[in-house]
Design a protein around this motif. Sequence first.
Motif, short mmCIF file in Angstrom:
data_model
loop_
_atom_site.label_atom_id
_atom_site.label_comp_id
_atom_site.label_asym_id
_atom_site.label_seq_id
_atom_site.Cartn_x
_atom_site.Cartn_y
_atom_site.Cartn_z
N THR A 235 0.85 -1.19 0.00
CA THR A 235 0.00 0.00 0.00
C THR A 235 0.89 1.24 0.00
O THR A 235 1.86 1.31 0.75
CB THR A 235 -0.90 0.01 1.26
OG1 THR A 235 -1.64 -1.20 1.30
CG2 THR A 235 -1.84 1.19 1.28
N ILE A 236 0.56 2.19 -0.86
CA ILE A 236 1.22 3.49 -0.75
C ILE A 236 0.13 4.47 -0.38
O ILE A 236 -0.92 4.45 -0.97
CB ILE A 236 1.95 3.90 -2.05
CG1 ILE A 236 0.97 4.12 -3.19
CG2 ILE A 236 2.97 2.87 -2.48
CD1 ILE A 236 1.62 4.74 -4.41
N GLY A 237 0.35 5.27 0.62
CA GLY A 237 -0.71 6.19 1.04
C GLY A 237 -1.79 5.47 1.84
O GLY A 237 -1.48 4.66 2.72
N VAL A 238 -3.04 5.74 1.50
CA VAL A 238 -4.16 5.19 2.26
C VAL A 238 -5.17 4.56 1.32
O VAL A 238 -5.48 5.13 0.28
CB VAL A 238 -4.88 6.32 3.05
CG1 VAL A 238 -5.99 5.74 3.92
CG2 VAL A 238 -3.91 7.12 3.90
N GLU A 239 -5.66 3.37 1.68
CA GLU A 239 -6.77 2.78 0.95
C GLU A 239 -7.97 2.73 1.89
O GLU A 239 -7.80 2.58 3.09
CB GLU A 239 -6.39 1.39 0.42
CG GLU A 239 -5.33 1.50 -0.66
CD GLU A 239 -4.84 0.16 -1.20
OE1 GLU A 239 -5.47 -0.87 -0.94
OE2 GLU A 239 -3.79 0.17 -1.86
N PHE A 240 -9.16 2.89 1.32
CA PHE A 240 -10.34 3.02 2.16
C PHE A 240 -11.28 1.84 2.02
O PHE A 240 -11.38 1.23 0.95
CB PHE A 240 -11.11 4.29 1.78
CG PHE A 240 -10.33 5.54 1.99
CD1 PHE A 240 -10.35 6.20 3.21
CD2 PHE A 240 -9.54 6.07 0.98
CE1 PHE A 240 -9.61 7.35 3.41
CE2 PHE A 240 -8.80 7.22 1.16
CZ PHE A 240 -8.84 7.87 2.39
N TRP B 125 -9.48 3.36 7.31
CA TRP B 125 -8.33 3.91 6.59
C TRP B 125 -7.18 2.93 6.74
O TRP B 125 -6.58 2.81 7.82
CB TRP B 125 -7.93 5.26 7.18
CG TRP B 125 -8.97 6.34 7.10
CD1 TRP B 125 -10.29 6.25 7.43
CD2 TRP B 125 -8.76 7.70 6.66
NE1 TRP B 125 -10.91 7.46 7.24
CE2 TRP B 125 -10.00 8.36 6.78
CE3 TRP B 125 -7.65 8.41 6.21
CZ2 TRP B 125 -10.16 9.71 6.44
CZ3 TRP B 125 -7.80 9.75 5.88
CH2 TRP B 125 -9.05 10.39 5.99
N ASP B 126 -6.89 2.23 5.68
CA ASP B 126 -5.80 1.24 5.68
C ASP B 126 -4.52 1.95 5.22
O ASP B 126 -4.42 2.37 4.08
CB ASP B 126 -6.20 0.09 4.73
CG ASP B 126 -5.03 -0.80 4.39
OD1 ASP B 126 -4.13 -0.97 5.24
OD2 ASP B 126 -5.02 -1.35 3.26
N PRO C 73 0.06 9.72 -2.28
CA PRO C 73 0.94 10.86 -2.53
C PRO C 73 1.45 10.81 -3.97
O PRO C 73 1.93 9.77 -4.42
CB PRO C 73 2.09 10.65 -1.54
CG PRO C 73 1.57 9.70 -0.52
CD PRO C 73 0.58 8.84 -1.22
N LEU D 150 -6.10 7.17 -1.46
CA LEU D 150 -5.46 8.49 -1.47
C LEU D 150 -3.96 8.21 -1.51
O LEU D 150 -3.44 7.51 -0.65
CB LEU D 150 -5.88 9.19 -0.17
CG LEU D 150 -5.32 10.53 0.23
CD1 LEU D 150 -6.31 11.18 1.18
CD2 LEU D 150 -3.98 10.42 0.91
N LEU E 70 -11.75 5.29 -2.69
CA LEU E 70 -11.03 4.02 -2.61
C LEU E 70 -9.60 4.21 -2.11
O LEU E 70 -9.09 3.37 -1.39
CB LEU E 70 -10.99 3.35 -3.98
CG LEU E 70 -12.34 2.97 -4.59
CD1 LEU E 70 -12.16 2.51 -6.02
CD2 LEU E 70 -13.01 1.89 -3.76
#
Lengths: 216, 231
Positions: A38-43, A60-61, B126, B124, B122
């Motif tokens: 994962t880069i950043g956040v997955e929902f 928020w994963d 960078p 976010l 789904l």
Amino acid sequence: MTYAYLFKYIIIGDTGVGKSCLLLQFTDKRFQPVHDLTIGVEFGARMVNIDGKQIKLQIWDTAGQESFRSITRSYYRGAAGALLVYDITRRETFNHLTSWLEDARQHSSSNMVIMLIGNKSDLESRRDVRREEGEAFAREHGLIFMETSAKTACNVEEAFINTAKEIYRKIQQGLFDVHNEANGIKIGPQQSISTPVGPSACPRSPRDTGSDSGCC
Amino acid sequence: MVPALFFPWCSSLRAHQRAGRCGDGRHGPKSALRAVREMGSSGLAACALEGPGWLQRHLLSGEFDQLRNFTVFESNFVQVTRFGEVANKVTMGVAASSPALELPDLLLLAGPTKENGCLQLLGLFPLQFVQLYIHDESRQQLKVKFCTGRAFYLQLQGPAETRDLEFGKWVRLLYHLHFQAGQGAVPFTQEWGDEDEETGGDQEDREWDWRDQLQDREARLDPQTSELWGL
Ligand SMILES: Nc1nc2c(ncn2[C@@H]2O[C@H](COP(=O)(O)OP(=O)(O)OP(=O)(O)O)[C@@H](O)[C@H]2O)c(=O)[nH]1
Ligand SMILES: [Mg+2]
């Protein structure tokens, strides 16, 4: 669909411990054998029922890998619950818990309910961290504890739902101010009288545009 | 709120769309309705004609405190395979995490839920970890490539009258982003060979379907398959 409350959750912990898999198992009831960093956040989102109340979990994963961590940290804010995950087959992921916990406590509300999760319980033969060690860590830091398997789905529902139960209990005890956004709790659109409902992001047919209520 | 001018490359998009709508002689809802019909039953398409896009509205809906003040430049796409087959709907947007930034630093992806087709955020990401390319200009396709090797292709959707203009905004944005990232000023995949040769990474450029898209695809199109996505 309406809900009484919305709880924001974050899932944190080292890379590869199974955070995204836990989320996918919880929301989609399936397992992803490949590690897609994962880069950043997955929902993810799902409704659960606690005490006859519909509660929407907004999850928020976050990315566990060190290079993404400084960025994802800023999204811990305003979480009502956190799943802090380690991998029972990799001791270093357990050793890093203190640093994750510090991070979480520093960047979010002090009321946040934290569930410690020892994941990959299906890999008993490769176990590197005893259950008792997880329990002891949780006791020492005031966390709830469970071992789960995102692969077999064992305890996955329970982990998410027990966290919600604990948050709900805190709300009822008056420990959580549901009107303070920093606590990661929102009152559902139908429940709130004073809060205006924002514009809906749902597709509607043009005929419906006069109505103000969303279709969700 | 961040002023619209903040994104100079997108400030006039909605205005142009509105102008286009009024300029065709059939005012207001009537032509909007027609445009929606032309798009088939796609609810997501309808929003492009009115005010803030779906993603922006989703963020404003009150469920995402931290993201609600973002000004989002967004468009509706369909995910296509490398060979152009259509998979599913995706709304992609860019936003700046701080009003002090000159260029956006975040990529947002959203799609319809299985249950009722409502838009759901789904991911976010960078932008420093994502590369955006123009994959096929004539088909208005972009390529999104993550630093982890995942890649996927998106084809712009929307009414024919405004689509060229909208794609042009993306092209300009991509030039800005590539220039800023020092990736060379030309954000194309095709004319410039495979960009993977430039980066020289040993990462396989895997075609990545959003969360296992091939499996998801049926599920997304059939709202009955999951009772879980209660948005
Ligand atoms: N056997 C087993 N494998 C698991 C389990 N959970 C996750 N995995 C595997 O562990 C790997 C990593 O899982 P992810 O969920 O992608 O890990 P993550 O914590 O999200 O990692 P980052 O996104 O990098 O932070 C994948 O190959 C999964 O298939 C589990 O409960 N049992
Ligand atoms: Mg992950």
